[in-house]
Design a protein around this motif. Sequence first.
Motif, PDB file in Angstrom:
ATOM      1  N   VAL A  76       0.854  -1.190   0.000  1.00  0.00           N
ATOM      2  CA  VAL A  76       0.000   0.000   0.000  1.00  0.00           C
ATOM      3  C   VAL A  76       0.882   1.229   0.000  1.00  0.00           C
ATOM      4  O   VAL A  76       1.631   1.478   0.953  1.00  0.00           O
ATOM      5  N   ASN A  77       0.757   2.009  -1.062  1.00  0.00           N
ATOM      6  CA  ASN A  77       1.710   3.091  -1.276  1.00  0.00           C
ATOM      7  C   ASN A  77       1.013   4.339  -1.807  1.00  0.00           C
ATOM      8  O   ASN A  77       1.247   4.763  -2.925  1.00  0.00           O
ATOM      9  N   PHE A  78       0.104   4.880  -0.996  1.00  0.00           N
ATOM     10  CA  PHE A  78      -0.435   6.196  -1.363  1.00  0.00           C
ATOM     11  C   PHE A  78      -0.492   7.070  -0.119  1.00  0.00           C
ATOM     12  O   PHE A  78      -1.071   6.693   0.888  1.00  0.00           O
ATOM     13  N   PRO A  79       0.148   8.224  -0.167  1.00  0.00           N
ATOM     14  CA  PRO A  79       0.271   9.087   1.018  1.00  0.00           C
ATOM     15  C   PRO A  79      -0.993   9.892   1.271  1.00  0.00           C
ATOM     16  O   PRO A  79      -1.869   9.986   0.398  1.00  0.00           O
ATOM     17  N   PRO A  80      -1.108  10.480   2.449  1.00  0.00           N
ATOM     18  CA  PRO A  80      -2.249  11.355   2.725  1.00  0.00           C
ATOM     19  C   PRO A  80      -2.256  12.552   1.783  1.00  0.00           C
ATOM     20  O   PRO A  80      -1.214  13.113   1.469  1.00  0.00           O
ATOM     21  N   ARG A  81      -3.425  12.921   1.324  1.00  0.00           N
ATOM     22  CA  ARG A  81      -3.540  14.110   0.476  1.00  0.00           C
ATOM     23  C   ARG A  81      -3.369  15.373   1.316  1.00  0.00           C
ATOM     24  O   ARG A  81      -3.563  15.371   2.529  1.00  0.00           O
ATOM     25  N   ARG A  82      -3.054  16.450   0.629  1.00  0.00           N
ATOM     26  CA  ARG A  82      -2.983  17.745   1.309  1.00  0.00           C
ATOM     27  C   ARG A  82      -4.377  18.352   1.333  1.00  0.00           C
ATOM     28  O   ARG A  82      -4.834  18.943   0.360  1.00  0.00           O
ATOM     29  N   ARG A  83      -5.060  18.165   2.442  1.00  0.00           N
ATOM     30  CA  ARG A  83      -6.399  18.724   2.605  1.00  0.00           C
ATOM     31  C   ARG A  83      -6.644  18.940   4.092  1.00  0.00           C
ATOM     32  O   ARG A  83      -6.085  18.250   4.945  1.00  0.00           O
ATOM     33  N   GLU A  84      -7.499  19.897   4.405  1.00  0.00           N
ATOM     34  CA  GLU A  84      -7.709  20.299   5.794  1.00  0.00           C
ATOM     35  C   GLU A  84      -8.306  19.185   6.650  1.00  0.00           C
ATOM     36  O   GLU A  84      -8.027  19.102   7.845  1.00  0.00           O
ATOM     37  N   ASP A  85      -9.112  18.323   6.046  1.00  0.00           N
ATOM     38  CA  ASP A  85      -9.790  17.282   6.818  1.00  0.00           C
ATOM     39  C   ASP A  85      -9.077  15.940   6.725  1.00  0.00           C
ATOM     40  O   ASP A  85      -9.713  14.893   6.867  1.00  0.00           O
ATOM     41  N   ILE A  86      -7.764  15.958   6.514  1.00  0.00           N
ATOM     42  CA  ILE A  86      -7.046  14.710   6.264  1.00  0.00           C
ATOM     43  C   ILE A  86      -7.146  13.746   7.443  1.00  0.00           C
ATOM     44  O   ILE A  86      -7.121  12.518   7.257  1.00  0.00           O
ATOM     45  N   GLU A  87      -7.263  14.242   8.657  1.00  0.00           N
ATOM     46  CA  GLU A  87      -7.363  13.351   9.821  1.00  0.00           C
ATOM     47  C   GLU A  87      -8.639  12.517   9.791  1.00  0.00           C
ATOM     48  O   GLU A  87      -8.675  11.414  10.347  1.00  0.00           O
ATOM     49  N   GLU A  88      -9.688  13.012   9.143  1.00  0.00           N
ATOM     50  CA  GLU A  88     -10.919  12.258   8.994  1.00  0.00           C
ATOM     51  C   GLU A  88     -10.954  11.517   7.659  1.00  0.00           C
ATOM     52  O   GLU A  88     -11.399  10.376   7.576  1.00  0.00           O
ATOM     53  N   PHE A  89     -10.448  12.143   6.614  1.00  0.00           N
ATOM     54  CA  PHE A  89     -10.554  11.595   5.261  1.00  0.00           C
ATOM     55  C   PHE A  89      -9.687  10.355   5.063  1.00  0.00           C
ATOM     56  O   PHE A  89     -10.152   9.343   4.516  1.00  0.00           O
TER      57      PHE A  89
END
Length: 277
Positions: free
Chosen positions: A80-93
């Motif tokens: 699994v190799n996809f990082p968190p996106r840059r978005r304000e709700d990343i902790e939930e998304f």
Amino acid sequence: MNKTFYTQEKTISILGCGWLGLPLAKFLIKNAYSVKGSTPSAEKISSLAQDGITPYRIFFDPEINADFDADFFNSEILIVNFPPRRREDIEEFHPKQFKALIEQLHLSSVKKVIFISSTSVYANLNRIVTEEDDQKPEKNSGKALRVVEEMLLSQKKIQTSIIRFGGLIGYDRKPGRFFSKMKNAVEGDVPVNLIHQDDCINIISHLIENNLWGEIYNACCPEHPSRKEFYERAAKIGGFEPPQFASNQSSYKIISSAKLEKTHYKFKFSNPIDALI
């Protein structure tokens, strides 16, 4: 070294064939693996196929795309190799993305997972940090990664190993340009935590061939020159204007890869400066 790693053809699925996933797929194919690779881009499907990868279009928004092919998950091992996106709700998304992924894993033949995480899961503790340190990080992306790591590790029927990579360098990533136009850039004295793409690929294959499952490993060059030393050298080698750092040091962390080295992994680049040549 386990010779069966090179002679027996097995199937590995790589969720995310980007800057790291694509060369990893090519490496595994050269070493007798059949590789299934995913991309969120329909335009990249043909190029994956040209590289010998069985291509699939898969993305999580945060649910998996409705037209995905479940055959992608018909593998013993999933990377699994996809990082968190840059978005304000990343902790939930980001956890929602992994909830959807885990639902697919429970319906699949996947038995082992390698999750590519990041050293952003660590707080700046002004000292050497190890896999045992669990203080909450400052960045939301690091907090999100902590949550999804725990989600994967809690799955009873799947063995998950987590690799926390430092900053990725190598090939088309030219770190010399990062600070070249900045005057009096801050934190010139802080140590860097970096790793070359070749070592990333070698470490992933090392875990597979040695059956190192159910573990968390930090993965950074064992040597940590200062930011000033590294980026000045990178700018010189790359032909960029040298950065000008202020002589100060704020909070920092030094990532220890001692646990990984105890598994007899030998870094190709112990010092990230050597990786600049």
